[in-house]
Design a protein around this motif. Structure first.
Motif, mmCIF file in Angstrom:
data_model
loop_
_atom_site.group_PDB
_atom_site.id
_atom_site.type_symbol
_atom_site.label_atom_id
_atom_site.label_comp_id
_atom_site.label_asym_id
_atom_site.label_seq_id
_atom_site.Cartn_x
_atom_site.Cartn_y
_atom_site.Cartn_z
ATOM 1 N N ASN A 396 75.165 -17.723 -139.309
ATOM 2 C CA ASN A 396 75.308 -18.722 -140.370
ATOM 3 C C ASN A 396 74.423 -18.411 -141.567
ATOM 4 N N SER A 397 73.175 -18.041 -141.303
ATOM 5 C CA SER A 397 72.254 -17.772 -142.412
ATOM 6 C C SER A 397 72.659 -16.509 -143.172
ATOM 7 N N GLY A 398 73.183 -15.511 -142.455
ATOM 8 C CA GLY A 398 73.649 -14.296 -143.113
ATOM 9 C C GLY A 398 74.820 -14.569 -144.041
ATOM 10 N N LEU A 399 75.783 -15.363 -143.564
ATOM 11 C CA LEU A 399 76.936 -15.710 -144.400
ATOM 12 C C LEU A 399 76.529 -16.607 -145.568
ATOM 13 N N SER A 400 75.557 -17.500 -145.316
ATOM 14 C CA SER A 400 75.064 -18.369 -146.386
ATOM 15 C C SER A 400 74.396 -17.543 -147.482
ATOM 16 N N ALA A 401 73.691 -16.479 -147.079
ATOM 17 C CA ALA A 401 73.060 -15.585 -148.066
ATOM 18 C C ALA A 401 74.122 -14.896 -148.917
ATOM 19 N N ALA A 402 75.218 -14.487 -148.269
ATOM 20 C CA ALA A 402 76.311 -13.853 -149.007
ATOM 21 C C ALA A 402 76.948 -14.838 -149.984
ATOM 22 N N LEU A 403 77.119 -16.089 -149.558
ATOM 23 C CA LEU A 403 77.677 -17.119 -150.442
ATOM 24 C C LEU A 403 76.768 -17.368 -151.639
ATOM 25 N N ASP A 404 75.464 -17.365 -151.385
ATOM 26 C CA ASP A 404 74.501 -17.580 -152.466
ATOM 27 C C ASP A 404 74.595 -16.464 -153.506
ATOM 28 N N TYR A 414 84.182 -16.430 -146.535
ATOM 29 C CA TYR A 414 82.752 -16.510 -146.223
ATOM 30 C C TYR A 414 82.355 -17.961 -145.940
ATOM 31 N N ALA A 415 82.880 -18.869 -146.748
ATOM 32 C CA ALA A 415 82.560 -20.293 -146.558
ATOM 33 C C ALA A 415 83.059 -20.786 -145.201
ATOM 34 N N LYS A 416 84.289 -20.383 -144.852
ATOM 35 C CA LYS A 416 84.846 -20.785 -143.552
ATOM 36 C C LYS A 416 84.035 -20.179 -142.402
ATOM 37 N N GLY A 417 83.606 -18.933 -142.576
ATOM 38 C CA GLY A 417 82.794 -18.287 -141.544
ATOM 39 C C GLY A 417 81.454 -18.968 -141.357
ATOM 40 N N ALA A 418 80.828 -19.362 -142.485
ATOM 41 C CA ALA A 418 79.545 -20.069 -142.402
ATOM 42 C C ALA A 418 79.714 -21.418 -141.722
ATOM 43 N N LEU A 419 80.803 -22.114 -142.055
ATOM 44 C CA LEU A 419 81.072 -23.423 -141.452
ATOM 45 C C LEU A 419 81.349 -23.271 -139.955
ATOM 46 N N ALA A 420 82.153 -22.273 -139.596
ATOM 47 C CA ALA A 420 82.490 -22.052 -138.184
ATOM 48 C C ALA A 420 81.254 -21.698 -137.364
ATOM 49 N N SER A 421 80.370 -20.859 -137.922
ATOM 50 C CA SER A 421 79.169 -20.468 -137.180
ATOM 51 C C SER A 421 78.213 -21.651 -137.024
ATOM 52 N N TYR A 422 78.204 -22.555 -138.013
ATOM 53 C CA TYR A 422 77.363 -23.753 -137.897
ATOM 54 C C TYR A 422 77.898 -24.676 -136.804
ATOM 55 N N TYR A 483 65.874 -21.720 -145.085
ATOM 56 C CA TYR A 483 65.186 -22.564 -144.095
ATOM 57 C C TYR A 483 65.710 -22.281 -142.684
ATOM 58 N N ILE A 484 66.965 -21.860 -142.591
ATOM 59 C CA ILE A 484 67.580 -21.591 -141.279
ATOM 60 C C ILE A 484 66.921 -20.390 -140.604
ATOM 61 N N TYR A 485 66.387 -19.441 -141.408
ATOM 62 C CA TYR A 485 65.723 -18.267 -140.832
ATOM 63 C C TYR A 485 64.589 -18.661 -139.884
ATOM 64 N N VAL A 486 63.908 -19.740 -140.215
ATOM 65 C CA VAL A 486 62.788 -20.213 -139.388
ATOM 66 C C VAL A 486 63.254 -20.449 -137.959
ATOM 67 N N PHE A 487 64.429 -21.057 -137.819
ATOM 68 C CA PHE A 487 64.921 -21.424 -136.494
ATOM 69 C C PHE A 487 65.474 -20.231 -135.727
ATOM 70 N N VAL A 488 65.955 -19.225 -136.435
ATOM 71 C CA VAL A 488 66.444 -18.018 -135.753
ATOM 72 C C VAL A 488 65.293 -17.376 -134.972
ATOM 73 N N GLY A 489 64.167 -17.165 -135.654
ATOM 74 C CA GLY A 489 63.008 -16.558 -134.994
ATOM 75 C C GLY A 489 62.422 -17.449 -133.918
ATOM 76 N N TRP A 490 62.349 -18.740 -134.204
ATOM 77 C CA TRP A 490 61.739 -19.671 -133.253
ATOM 78 C C TRP A 490 62.564 -19.785 -131.966
ATOM 79 N N ASP A 491 63.891 -19.728 -132.079
ATOM 80 C CA ASP A 491 64.737 -19.824 -130.888
ATOM 81 C C ASP A 491 64.501 -18.648 -129.934
ATOM 82 N N VAL A 492 64.229 -17.485 -130.477
ATOM 83 C CA VAL A 492 63.908 -16.330 -129.630
ATOM 84 C C VAL A 492 62.604 -16.579 -128.873
ATOM 85 N N VAL A 493 61.611 -17.138 -129.564
ATOM 86 C CA VAL A 493 60.337 -17.487 -128.914
ATOM 87 C C VAL A 493 60.571 -18.502 -127.799
ATOM 88 N N GLU A 494 61.420 -19.493 -128.047
ATOM 89 C CA GLU A 494 61.728 -20.507 -127.030
ATOM 90 C C GLU A 494 62.327 -19.882 -125.777
#
Length: 548
Positions: A396-404, A414-422, A483-494
């Protein structure tokens, strides 16, 4: 040799040895015999010999009792989808001029959380001293008061006070309700019963999203007042229904009401048979494991969670599920409308429709998990499910970066992909965490510490929720999808934390878990299994083995 003691009617009931005799697999060669690996031989044998009639009148009454606890979670879940939609309404903005993000919105969300944190210690005292039913009833009353204050508000100050009271009430309810659900359930129904309780979040969030969506078409202040009024519906059900359900047998034993507890177990866990092997096992374990002079009689005593080996490991499970269950990226759901804007969905009506769809898809994930909670190993689900959450958020964050980077010329794919991944993230999270957020803390805690431990869990859940609700809109406003990047890394720690410190609780009674937590390494002990020999539907012997 059999021992006999009078049951509730004064009739002598036999008490056979409920423990399975150990052997060296001598009976495995007998006709019809087969070997099976289980977590606890005594419990498995008791379940094999006590087939609870799930269609009986008593079982249906037990379902109703769990439904009352479920309604408590509905009241909490309703708020999860309520304010995110209400804040987007034009008439709400015309009345309060709060904006859709920023500090004022953060305060409106977070005062609910502050109220819940303040209410948690009082919730533990109520539940321990007066029973789980009184805790649920009291919470319902407070929530109704909070609803009246918010639904009639004309100023931000009144609205915020109402939010605080709502949070206080929900804390009282959600300390008592999961304790009640886990304590009244037969051991082999416990995961589904407690997991179903926690799915009450969707029992509230989906109607809330639907009500907000429908009321958005009303062209006056009732567009936002009606959704706030309906918030009390589940509480009214609890308010009256709680007096038609039995009290928790573990609470009864902890308070010297042993005969009532035994009567409950015979009626709801033993098909009315006082000689049921499951009933005898549970009675023996509860008598041995539940103290009548435990810390539930000392309102301010939380020392066992710090001073004892078992207590530290138990509270560690509560800490992990409480923090990880709120800070794995799911906190973004409070700001779905803002997330949708970031990926190109700008119509209010479309945002509310997607908010409803997101809730429905998440509920499907959670309810699918509930169906398998009693057979799926908790620890493995948490490890692999959390890693899958990280993968979905990374997409989701990767596709959101592309949309930005695309600016105003957004590519629809890209928008549909970001929505689907969310949406996919929310399905995976709900499958992994929603049932287990109710199961893990209630199983990890023993009867006399359960209300206090759940109060600690409530404080942690709402403290992390406070961070989500206060920091979330500010972070999304400032750094947007990053902001979503924070949760990607944190989920791996979890996921790593669950692997090394997660204690497996599936397949044992609540009292049998005492042995697990008293071992030097509870994680390793929790993976220990028994090999049993089953012949003609009965366990004839067990051979202890181990599972790394």
């Amino acid at each position: 040799m059999e021992e006999k003691e009078p049951n509730m009617s004064g009739v002598l009931v036999s008490h056979k040895d409920v423990h399975v005799s150990e052997g060296s697999s001598a009976t495995v060669s007998a006709p019809g015999a087969k070997a099976k690996v289980v977590h606890n031989a005594d419990l498995y044998a008791a379940i094999q010999e006590t087939k609870i009639d799930y269609k009986s009148r008593d079982s249906i009454h037990l379902y109703f009792s769990i439904f009352i606890a479920f309604c408590c979670a509905c009241a909490n879940g309703y708020d999860g989808s309520l304010l995110t939609g209400v804040v987007a309404m034009d008439h709400f903005q015309n009345t309060f001029h709060s904006g859709k993000t920023g500090t004022l919105v953060a305060i409106m969300f977070s005062l609910y959380t502050v109220g819940a944190m303040v209410g948690a210690p009082f919730a533990a005292v109520l539940s321990d001293r007066f029973g789980r039913r009184v805790g649920m009833f009291s919470g319902a009353v407070v929530i109704i008061v909070g609803m009246i204050i918010t639904a009639t508000a004309m100023t931000i100050a009144q609205f915020i006070v109402g939010r605080f009271i709502l949070g206080f009430g929900i804390s009282v309810m959600t300390v008592a309700a999961p304790a009640y659900a886990v304590e009244i359930s037969p051991p082999h129904w416990r995961g589904r019963a407690t997991g179903f309780y926690n799915c009450g979040w969707f029992g509230g969030s989906i109607p809330a999203a639907a009500v907000v969506y429908g009321c958005n078409k009303i062209d006056n202040d009732y567009s936002w007042r009606i959704p706030l009024i309906i918030q009390a519906f589940a509480c009214v059900v609890v308010l009256f229904g709680v007096w038609f359900v039995p009290e928790s047998p573990r609470f009864l034993i902890a308070n010297g009401r042993e005969e009532e507890a035994v009567a409950f177990l015979i009626k709801y866990h033993g098909n009315g048979d006082p000689n049921s092997r499951l009933v005898q096992l549970e009675v023996d374990e509860m008598k041995d494991g539940i103290r009548q002079d435990g810390i539930d009689k000392r309102p301010l005593d939380y020392r066992p969670f710090i001073l004892t080996h078992s207590g530290r490991w138990r509270i560690a499970q509560v800490l992990m599920i409480s923090i990880f269950g709120q800070f794995s990226g799911n906190g973004l759901g409070y700001f779905n409308t803002t997330i949708f804007e970031l990926i190109g969905v700008t119509s209010v009506e479309q945002q509310l429709a997607y908010n409803l769809l997101n809730s429905v898809l998440s509920a499907v994930g959670a309810l699918t998990a509930v169906a398998f909670t009693d057979i799926m190993p908790r620890r493995k689900v948490l490890v692999f499910g959390t890693l899958a959450c990280a993968a979905a958020l990374a997409t989701n964050s990767g596709l959101s970066a592309a949309l930005d980077a695309q600016g105003d010329n957004i590519q629809e794919s890209y928008a549909k992909g970001a929505l689907a991944s969310y949406f996919l993230f929310n399905i995976i999270f709900s499958f992994t965490y929603t049932p287990l957020q109710g199961v893990i803390p209630t199983e990890a805690l023993e009867t006399t510490t359960r209300a206090k431990g759940l109060a600690c869990s409530s404080v942690l859940v709402y403290a992390v929720g406070f961070i989500n609700q206060f920091a979330g809109p500010i972070a999304l406003g400032n750094i947007q999808y990053k902001y979503i990047y924070v949760f990607v890394g944190w989920d791996v720690v979890e996921a790593v934390m669950w692997y090394f410190f997660g204690v497996e609780s599936q397949g044992r009674t609540l009292e049998q878990l005492e042995w697990v937590y008293n071992q030097p390494n509870p994680v390793k002990a929790s993976l220990k299994v028994d090999k049993v020999i089953v012949q003609d539907g009965k366990v004839t012997e067990k051979v202890v083995t181990s599972n790394a």
